[in-house]
Design an enzyme around this catalytic site. Structure first.
Site, PDB file in Angstrom:
ATOM      1  N   LYS A  11      37.034  27.694  39.015  1.00 45.25           N
ATOM      2  CA  LYS A  11      35.674  27.142  39.156  1.00 45.25           C
ATOM      3  C   LYS A  11      35.636  25.634  38.853  1.00 45.25           C
ATOM      4  CE  LYS A  11      33.442  31.593  38.114  1.00 45.25           C
ATOM      5  NZ  LYS A  11      32.398  32.294  37.302  1.00 45.25           N
ATOM      6  N   TYR A  51      27.362  34.466  45.602  1.00 41.06           N
ATOM      7  CA  TYR A  51      26.829  35.175  44.429  1.00 41.06           C
ATOM      8  C   TYR A  51      25.470  35.814  44.734  1.00 41.06           C
ATOM      9  CZ  TYR A  51      30.478  33.553  41.190  1.00 41.06           C
ATOM     10  OH  TYR A  51      31.675  33.347  40.533  1.00 41.06           O
ATOM     11  N   PHE A  59      19.693  33.306  35.688  1.00 44.17           N
ATOM     12  CA  PHE A  59      20.683  32.225  35.691  1.00 44.17           C
ATOM     13  C   PHE A  59      21.134  31.836  37.098  1.00 44.17           C
ATOM     14  CE2 PHE A  59      22.963  36.264  35.022  1.00 44.17           C
ATOM     15  CZ  PHE A  59      23.857  36.250  36.075  1.00 44.17           C
ATOM     16  N   ARG A  87      41.213  41.341  36.076  1.00 35.74           N
ATOM     17  CA  ARG A  87      40.053  41.245  35.174  1.00 35.74           C
ATOM     18  C   ARG A  87      40.521  41.188  33.721  1.00 35.74           C
ATOM     19  NH1 ARG A  87      34.874  40.269  37.430  1.00 35.74           N
ATOM     20  NH2 ARG A  87      34.237  40.828  35.353  1.00 35.74           N
ATOM     21  N   THR A  93      33.373  37.911  30.622  1.00 33.61           N
ATOM     22  CA  THR A  93      32.527  36.867  31.222  1.00 33.61           C
ATOM     23  C   THR A  93      32.193  35.778  30.197  1.00 33.61           C
ATOM     24  OG1 THR A  93      31.555  38.606  32.585  1.00 33.61           O
ATOM     25  CG2 THR A  93      30.405  36.487  32.545  1.00 33.61           C
ATOM     26  N   ARG A 104      39.982  32.987  30.286  1.00 37.49           N
ATOM     27  CA  ARG A 104      38.664  32.489  29.850  1.00 37.49           C
ATOM     28  C   ARG A 104      38.656  32.106  28.375  1.00 37.49           C
ATOM     29  NH1 ARG A 104      35.087  36.692  33.485  1.00 37.49           N
ATOM     30  NH2 ARG A 104      34.595  35.258  35.200  1.00 37.49           N
ATOM     31  N   HIS A 117      36.814  33.028  38.551  1.00 36.55           N
ATOM     32  CA  HIS A 117      36.164  34.226  39.090  1.00 36.55           C
ATOM     33  C   HIS A 117      37.237  35.265  39.366  1.00 36.55           C
ATOM     34  CE1 HIS A 117      33.973  36.922  41.766  1.00 36.55           C
ATOM     35  NE2 HIS A 117      34.991  36.816  42.608  1.00 36.55           N
ATOM     36  N   GLU A 128      35.013  38.972  49.678  1.00 36.93           N
ATOM     37  CA  GLU A 128      35.165  37.609  49.157  1.00 36.93           C
ATOM     38  C   GLU A 128      36.349  36.892  49.806  1.00 36.93           C
ATOM     39  OE1 GLU A 128      33.185  38.937  44.885  1.00 36.93           O
ATOM     40  OE2 GLU A 128      35.302  38.404  44.947  1.00 36.93           O
TER      41      GLU A 128
HETATM   42  P1  ATP Z   1      32.690  36.372  38.162  1.00 36.42           P
HETATM   43  O1  ATP Z   1      31.914  37.229  39.153  1.00 36.42           O
HETATM   44  O2  ATP Z   1      32.462  34.885  38.357  1.00 36.42           O
HETATM   45  O3  ATP Z   1      34.137  36.736  38.106  1.00 36.42           O
HETATM   46  P2  ATP Z   1      31.906  38.116  36.046  1.00 36.42           P
HETATM   47  O4  ATP Z   1      32.172  39.199  37.040  1.00 36.42           O
HETATM   48  O5  ATP Z   1      32.683  38.143  34.779  1.00 36.42           O
HETATM   49  O6  ATP Z   1      32.132  36.692  36.702  1.00 36.42           O
HETATM   50  P3  ATP Z   1      29.122  38.356  36.644  1.00 36.42           P
HETATM   51  O7  ATP Z   1      28.218  39.240  35.880  1.00 36.42           O
HETATM   52  O8  ATP Z   1      29.563  38.763  38.002  1.00 36.42           O
HETATM   53  O9  ATP Z   1      30.382  38.058  35.692  1.00 36.42           O
HETATM   54  O10 ATP Z   1      28.432  36.926  36.719  1.00 36.42           O
HETATM   55  C1  ATP Z   1      28.825  35.975  37.687  1.00 36.42           C
HETATM   56  C2  ATP Z   1      28.842  34.611  37.076  1.00 36.42           C
HETATM   57  O11 ATP Z   1      27.499  34.227  36.755  1.00 36.42           O
HETATM   58  C3  ATP Z   1      29.568  34.500  35.738  1.00 36.42           C
HETATM   59  O12 ATP Z   1      30.948  34.378  35.853  1.00 36.42           O
HETATM   60  C4  ATP Z   1      28.938  33.260  35.153  1.00 36.42           C
HETATM   61  O13 ATP Z   1      29.488  32.079  35.751  1.00 36.42           O
HETATM   62  C5  ATP Z   1      27.484  33.417  35.583  1.00 36.42           C
HETATM   63  N1  ATP Z   1      26.721  34.109  34.550  1.00 36.42           N
HETATM   64  C6  ATP Z   1      26.729  35.429  34.257  1.00 36.42           C
HETATM   65  N2  ATP Z   1      25.905  35.727  33.250  1.00 36.42           N
HETATM   66  C7  ATP Z   1      25.335  34.551  32.881  1.00 36.42           C
HETATM   67  C8  ATP Z   1      24.396  34.163  31.883  1.00 36.42           C
HETATM   68  N3  ATP Z   1      23.838  35.065  31.060  1.00 36.42           N
HETATM   69  N4  ATP Z   1      24.052  32.858  31.803  1.00 36.42           N
HETATM   70  C9  ATP Z   1      24.596  31.948  32.642  1.00 36.42           C
HETATM   71  N5  ATP Z   1      25.495  32.234  33.608  1.00 36.42           N
HETATM   72  C10 ATP Z   1      25.865  33.509  33.716  1.00 36.42           C
HETATM   73 MG    MG Z   2      31.356  39.229  38.988  1.00 40.03          MG
END
Ligand code: ATP
Ligand code: MG
Length: 139
Positions: A11, A51, A59, A87, A93, A104, A117, A128
């Protein structure tokens, strides 16, 4: 059916912090083979589309702004049990909850700006990967 492939992005925060090499190194050290690789930048529209599942979340605006503010590295990676193992390699996250030694934990600075991601399912890995790469760009 498991495809043994996942999709990842390094990212904008991790690119800005000059961590492309270290992060790609952790991925290949962990046994992931690079199938496709690209250095590019998402428009706000593309980041929103990528997304889209989070469109209703509070967010979302912040996420789109962040993901389109600078270049990213996109990649398709291959390994047995790719989705789950990747993962695990990237960690939770929220970096505060990520296990020691995960990408991370090492490189993310907040739940929003979390360095990488990783796809959450075979189905999404395909969607994706197709978003970024043509068949001719996969090896
Ligand atoms: P990714 O999909 O990027 O791999 P993830 O699967 O761990 O991340 P998701 O729940 O899919 O988490 O959220 C997608 C992205 O949105 C997160 O990686 C983060 O960048 C952002 N995000 C998620 N939760 C929050 C939050 N509470 N506040 C701000 N940004 C958030
Ligand atoms: Mg995700």
């Amino acid at each position: 059916m498991a495809t043994n492939r996942t999709f990842t992005m390094i990212k904008p925060d991790a690119v800005e912090a000059n961590n492309i090499g270290s992060i790609l190194g952790m991925m290949t050290e962990a046994g992931f083979r690079v199938v496709a690789l690209k250095y590019t930048k998402l428009s706000e529209e593309q980041a929103g589309k990528f997304y889209d599942i989070h469109r209703a979340r509070p967010f979302f605006g912040e996420l789109v702004e962040f993901m389109s503010r600078g270049p990213i590295v996109a990649a398709i990676l291959e390994k047995e049990n790719a989705i789950e193992d990747f993962r695990k390699l990237i960690g939770a996250t929220n970096p505060e909850q990520a296990e020691a030694g995960t990408i991370r934990k090492l490189y993310a600075t907040s739940i929003g700006e979390n360095a990488v991601h990783g796809s959450d399912s075979d189905e999404n890995a395909k969607i994706e990967g197709d978003f970024f790469f043509s068949e001719l760009e996969r090896f």
